[in-house]
Design a protein around this motif. Structure first.
Motif, PDB file in Angstrom:
ATOM      1  N   THR A   1       0.640  -1.344   0.081  1.00 16.08           N
ATOM      2  CA  THR A   1      -0.126  -0.003   0.002  1.00 16.08           C
ATOM      3  C   THR A   1       0.916   1.230   0.093  1.00 16.08           C
ATOM      4  N   ASN A   2       2.169   0.964  -0.118  1.00 17.29           N
ATOM      5  CA  ASN A   2       3.073   2.325  -0.028  1.00 17.29           C
ATOM      6  C   ASN A   2       3.468   3.036  -1.247  1.00 17.29           C
ATOM      7  N   ALA A   3       2.218   3.482  -2.039  1.00 22.24           N
ATOM      8  CA  ALA A   3       2.328   4.254  -3.179  1.00 22.24           C
ATOM      9  C   ALA A   3       0.955   5.032  -2.982  1.00 22.24           C
ATOM     10  N   GLU A   4       1.132   6.283  -4.012  1.00 21.47           N
ATOM     11  CA  GLU A   4      -0.046   7.196  -3.951  1.00 21.47           C
ATOM     12  C   GLU A   4      -1.250   6.861  -4.838  1.00 21.47           C
ATOM     13  N   ASP A   5      -1.017   6.050  -5.714  1.00 14.98           N
ATOM     14  CA  ASP A   5      -2.139   5.974  -6.905  1.00 14.98           C
ATOM     15  C   ASP A   5      -1.856   4.260  -6.969  1.00 14.98           C
ATOM     16  N   VAL A   6      -2.632   3.595  -6.398  1.00 12.61           N
ATOM     17  CA  VAL A   6      -2.612   1.965  -6.202  1.00 12.61           C
ATOM     18  C   VAL A   6      -3.987   1.338  -6.411  1.00 12.61           C
ATOM     19  N   ALA A   7      -4.137   0.302  -7.160  1.00 15.50           N
ATOM     20  CA  ALA A   7      -5.443  -0.315  -7.030  1.00 15.50           C
ATOM     21  C   ALA A   7      -4.881  -1.946  -7.096  1.00 15.50           C
ATOM     22  N   PHE A   8      -6.098  -2.406  -6.259  1.00 17.49           N
ATOM     23  CA  PHE A   8      -5.865  -3.962  -6.049  1.00 17.49           C
ATOM     24  C   PHE A   8      -6.936  -4.557  -6.968  1.00 17.49           C
ATOM     25  N   ALA A   9      -6.882  -5.479  -7.792  1.00 11.48           N
ATOM     26  CA  ALA A   9      -7.601  -6.218  -8.548  1.00 11.48           C
ATOM     27  C   ALA A   9      -8.075  -7.678  -8.056  1.00 11.48           C
ATOM     28  N   ALA A  10      -9.354  -7.985  -8.109  1.00 13.56           N
ATOM     29  CA  ALA A  10      -9.803  -9.381  -7.598  1.00 13.56           C
ATOM     30  C   ALA A  10     -10.774  -9.837  -8.391  1.00 13.56           C
ATOM     31  N   VAL A  11     -10.777 -11.159  -8.747  1.00 10.65           N
ATOM     32  CA  VAL A  11     -11.675 -11.965  -9.457  1.00 10.65           C
ATOM     33  C   VAL A  11     -12.245 -13.083  -8.388  1.00 10.65           C
ATOM     34  N   ARG A  12     -13.496 -13.133  -8.433  1.00  5.54           N
ATOM     35  CA  ARG A  12     -14.136 -14.036  -7.539  1.00  5.54           C
ATOM     36  C   ARG A  12     -15.102 -14.911  -8.262  1.00  5.54           C
TER      37      ARG A  12
ATOM     38  N   ASP B   1     -16.345 -18.213  -6.621  1.00  6.45           N
ATOM     39  CA  ASP B   1     -16.973 -18.787  -5.517  1.00  6.45           C
ATOM     40  C   ASP B   1     -17.291 -17.931  -4.549  1.00  6.45           C
ATOM     41  N   PRO B   2     -18.417 -18.059  -3.826  1.00  6.39           N
ATOM     42  CA  PRO B   2     -19.004 -16.913  -2.817  1.00  6.39           C
ATOM     43  C   PRO B   2     -18.192 -17.305  -1.429  1.00  6.39           C
ATOM     44  N   PRO B   3     -17.763 -16.326  -0.793  1.00  7.90           N
ATOM     45  CA  PRO B   3     -16.839 -16.378   0.652  1.00  7.90           C
ATOM     46  C   PRO B   3     -17.590 -17.378   1.385  1.00  7.90           C
ATOM     47  N   PRO B   4     -16.820 -18.237   1.912  1.00  2.00           N
ATOM     48  CA  PRO B   4     -15.492 -18.034   2.384  1.00  2.00           C
ATOM     49  C   PRO B   4     -14.440 -18.517   1.372  1.00  2.00           C
ATOM     50  N   ALA B   5     -14.744 -18.994   0.088  1.00  2.91           N
ATOM     51  CA  ALA B   5     -13.878 -19.742  -0.785  1.00  2.91           C
ATOM     52  C   ALA B   5     -13.003 -18.604  -1.166  1.00  2.91           C
ATOM     53  N   PRO B   6     -11.703 -18.944  -1.506  1.00  4.47           N
ATOM     54  CA  PRO B   6     -10.656 -18.002  -1.777  1.00  4.47           C
ATOM     55  C   PRO B   6     -10.907 -17.503  -3.227  1.00  4.47           C
ATOM     56  N   LEU B   7     -10.280 -16.228  -3.143  1.00  3.40           N
ATOM     57  CA  LEU B   7     -10.568 -15.704  -4.622  1.00  3.40           C
ATOM     58  C   LEU B   7      -9.850 -16.435  -5.736  1.00  3.40           C
ATOM     59  N   ALA B   8     -10.324 -15.997  -7.147  1.00  5.68           N
ATOM     60  CA  ALA B   8      -9.780 -16.810  -8.124  1.00  5.68           C
ATOM     61  C   ALA B   8      -8.699 -16.255  -8.822  1.00  5.68           C
ATOM     62  N   ALA B   9      -8.425 -14.998  -8.866  1.00  8.98           N
ATOM     63  CA  ALA B   9      -7.274 -14.185  -9.231  1.00  8.98           C
ATOM     64  C   ALA B   9      -6.964 -12.928  -8.529  1.00  8.98           C
ATOM     65  N   VAL B  10      -5.847 -12.556  -8.368  1.00  9.69           N
ATOM     66  CA  VAL B  10      -5.939 -10.816  -7.967  1.00  9.69           C
ATOM     67  C   VAL B  10      -4.434 -10.476  -8.726  1.00  9.69           C
ATOM     68  N   GLY B  11      -4.437  -9.037  -8.601  1.00 14.32           N
ATOM     69  CA  GLY B  11      -3.218  -8.227  -9.278  1.00 14.32           C
ATOM     70  C   GLY B  11      -3.044  -7.137  -8.453  1.00 14.32           C
ATOM     71  N   ARG B  12      -1.940  -6.320  -8.792  1.00 13.43           N
ATOM     72  CA  ARG B  12      -1.790  -5.029  -8.199  1.00 13.43           C
ATOM     73  C   ARG B  12      -1.470  -4.086  -9.072  1.00 13.43           C
ATOM     74  N   GLY B  13      -1.887  -3.010  -9.524  1.00 15.42           N
ATOM     75  CA  GLY B  13      -1.379  -1.984 -10.378  1.00 15.42           C
ATOM     76  C   GLY B  13      -0.953  -0.523  -9.644  1.00 15.42           C
ATOM     77  N   VAL B  14       0.054   0.171 -10.280  1.00 11.56           N
ATOM     78  CA  VAL B  14       0.264   1.365  -9.497  1.00 11.56           C
ATOM     79  C   VAL B  14       0.727   2.323 -10.784  1.00 11.56           C
ATOM     80  N   VAL B  15       0.118   3.706 -10.749  1.00  8.82           N
ATOM     81  CA  VAL B  15       0.410   4.597 -11.874  1.00  8.82           C
ATOM     82  C   VAL B  15       1.548   5.666 -10.933  1.00  8.82           C
ATOM     83  N   ASP B  16       2.514   6.022 -11.895  1.00  7.90           N
ATOM     84  CA  ASP B  16       3.443   6.922 -11.640  1.00  7.90           C
ATOM     85  C   ASP B  16       3.991   7.594 -12.628  1.00  7.90           C
ATOM     86  N   ASP B  17       3.872   8.846 -12.920  1.00  6.10           N
ATOM     87  CA  ASP B  17       4.369   9.684 -13.997  1.00  6.10           C
ATOM     88  C   ASP B  17       4.226   9.193 -15.256  1.00  6.10           C
ATOM     89  N   GLY B  18       2.648   8.822 -15.553  1.00  4.18           N
ATOM     90  CA  GLY B  18       2.449   8.336 -16.813  1.00  4.18           C
ATOM     91  C   GLY B  18       2.824   6.911 -17.151  1.00  4.18           C
TER      92      GLY B  18
END
Length: 251
Positions: free
Chosen positions: A150-161, A163-180
């Protein structure tokens, strides 16, 4: 995505990437960036060897060693591109062990359309399900992981579900934007849901998010040994910009 070359050289791209995956504690040794993040990931716990350390290389190796030993971390250095060959030789002469190559890939950002039937949720913070879904090196995350992620100014966390909880997420990813630039990392697909296009869907969602935040270029890192991921990124139009590797002190 086109096949145009990145407008940044190795040093500038590595400095940009360091801002996108920032350790809670940072220091400097001349131009070198010293990073400590409680041992979570090499990028957050290694000296970024870019530029001039301001002293002879053997002395710089000793200074890096002391900085990490003072923090009860195994000393490590990240050596990128041809410009790091002299420093790499100095670390090697001190007995530091070399890891495999990591490829840094780039491409102009041309967001694809949404994948049919694969809804991807985006959040500015990772919840417990996301943290459980990101299996860094195949294991659960340490307590320091959230601080790094989380140590970024412009960050997003992607998740694909799937199955309903408490089943784990099917996929995740992280994106951060800096200077274009959009940096993508932590793309992880649960083994029960692989070969269903979920990594592609996560990548696409993060690219659309990044473009909406003004990003025009994309970068990511992938281990040279990760053939499936390299093929995925090749199909997405990313090309190799440079390589880096880590060296770690003995013991």
């Amino acid at each position: 995505m086109g096949q145009r070359r990145s407008p940044l050289d190795v040093a500038d791209l590595e400095r940009l990437a360091a801002r996108g995956w920032r350790a809670p504690e940072e220091g400097s040794l001349g131009d070198w960036l010293l990073r400590a993040g409680g041992g979570f990931t090499g990028r957050a716990n290694s000296a970024l060897v870019v530029g001039d350390p301001g002293r002879p290389l053997p002395d710089a190796v000793d200074a890096v060693t002391r900085w990490y030993r003072d923090r009860d971390l195994r000393p490590a250095a990240m050596l990128a591109g041809r410009q790091a060959r002299g420093a790499d030789a100095a670390f090697a002469a001190a007995g530091w062990e070399r890891d495999e190559d990591v490829l840094v890939l780039t491409a102009p950002l041309d967001p694809p359309a949404a994948a049919d039937g694969v809804p991807v949720a985006l959040s500015p913070e990772p919840d417990d399900a996301w943290l459980a879904g990101y299996r860094h090196r195949g294991g659960p995350l340490p307590p320091t992981a959230r601080a790094v992620l989380t140590n970024a100014e412009d960050v997003a966390f992607a998740a694909v579900r799937r199955d309903p909880p408490p089943a784990p997420l099917a996929a995740v990813g992280r994106g951060v934007v800096d200077d274009g630039w959009l940096g993508v990392a932590a793309v992880t697909v649960d083994e029960r849901h692989r070969r269903q296009g979920l990594a592609t869907a996560v990548m696409a969602a993060l690219q659309r998010w990044g473009a909406g935040r003004g990003a025009r270029w994309l970068y990511l890192q992938v281990a040279a040994s990760n053939a499936p991921a390299r093929e995925l990124y090749r199909r997405a139009g990313l090309i190799e910009h440079h390589r880096y590797h880590y060296r770690r002190a003995p013991g």
